[in-house]
Design an enzyme around this catalytic site. Structure first.
Site, PDB file in Angstrom:
ATOM      1  CB  SER A 145      -0.697  -0.154   1.334  1.00  0.00           C
ATOM      2  OG  SER A 145      -1.491   1.373   1.379  1.00  0.00           O
ATOM      3  CE1 TYR A 158      -4.011  -2.744   5.302  1.00  0.00           C
ATOM      4  CE2 TYR A 158      -3.245  -0.411   5.143  1.00  0.00           C
ATOM      5  CZ  TYR A 158      -3.601  -1.786   4.043  1.00  0.00           C
ATOM      6  OH  TYR A 158      -4.186  -2.222   2.964  1.00  0.00           O
TER       7      TYR A 158
END
Length: 253
Positions: A145, A158
């Site tokens: 990501s 995350y």
């Protein structure tokens, strides 16, 4: 999805978390380029619907229930691929979780464990299971990501787990080469159910649009195109790399 090339004829692709969003788009693109696909989800209903939809587009596909934190279910998805197609050429580790928007200093240990187990550890264990069945010339793709470069509020831990995938990509590429390539994709913000916390807020969505040089969010098809490239022989001299597909959002550790 308009696809004009078939670079993946004769190949077999396993994609985790692939019944919706980016995962489904990747499975579809690989299938439209000629690969046989193995899709998965935690729920049988989702698997069945995805398989039916992909078959309707002419894709050779089977499905398996797979929660990536479950050892037996990880083995089952690999066994499903081998049983149906004999081998694996493409492995896409896409499953991820972000169960909290708390800051790291307030996260409970059980949440930290879940983030690490699903976002990092499960990828390692899945690749261990798949490795004996990967043919020479195979491609492993980890989905990270843009948050891995700059873990922001609401995505802190995350983001840290996604940063770990950058290092894991390089480490595995060294271990699995020269016969197997390992690369990573770092998507920007994409309108999916997974990102709905941010995307559904018009104020946040507008800010995310403005942060990109292209002044738009990415699409699941954008991510799928990058995966198809990395899986194909067009990327035969690319390994240990992360491709950022984020419309020009700054990406530097």
């Amino acid at each position: 999805m308009d696809v004009k090339c078939r670079r993946l004829e004769g190949k077999v692709a396993v994609v985790t978390a692939s019944t919706q969003g980016i995962g489904l788009a990747i499975a579809e693109r690989l299938g439209l380029e000629g690969a046989a696909a193995v899709v998965s989800s935690r729920k049988q209903k989702n698997v069945d619907e995805a398989v039916e939809g992909l078959k309707a587009k002419g894709i050779t596909v089977v499905g398996a229930v797979c929660h990536v934190s479950d050892a037996q279910q990880r083995k089952n998805i690999i066994e499903t691929a081998v049983k149906n197609f004999g081998h694996i050429d493409i492995l896409v580790s896409n499953a991820a979780a972000n169960p909290t928007v708390n800051v790291i200093l307030e996260m409970k240990e059980v949440v930290l464990d879940k983030l690490w187990d699903i976002n990092v550890k499960a990828s390692i264990l899945l690749i261990q299971d798949a490795a004996p069945h990967l043919r020479a010339g195979s491609s492993v793709i980890l989905i990270s990501s843009i948050a891995g470069y700059n873990p922001e509020q609401g995505l802190t831990m995350y983001g840290v787990t996604k940063t770990a995938l950058f290092g894991l990509t390089k480490a595995l590429a060294g271990e699995m080469g020269p016969d197997i390539r390992v690369n990573c994709i770092a998507p920007g913000f994409v309108p999916t159910r997974f990102a709905s916390f941010f995307i559904d807020n018009e104020t946040i969505r507008k800010k995310l649009n403005e942060r990109t040089m292209l002044k738009r969010l990415g699409s699941v098809e954008d991510m799928a195109a990058a995966a198809a490239f990395l899986a194909s022989d067009d990327a035969s001299f690319i390994t240990a790399e992360t491709i950022v597909v984020a419309g020009g959002v700054p990406s530097r550790l």
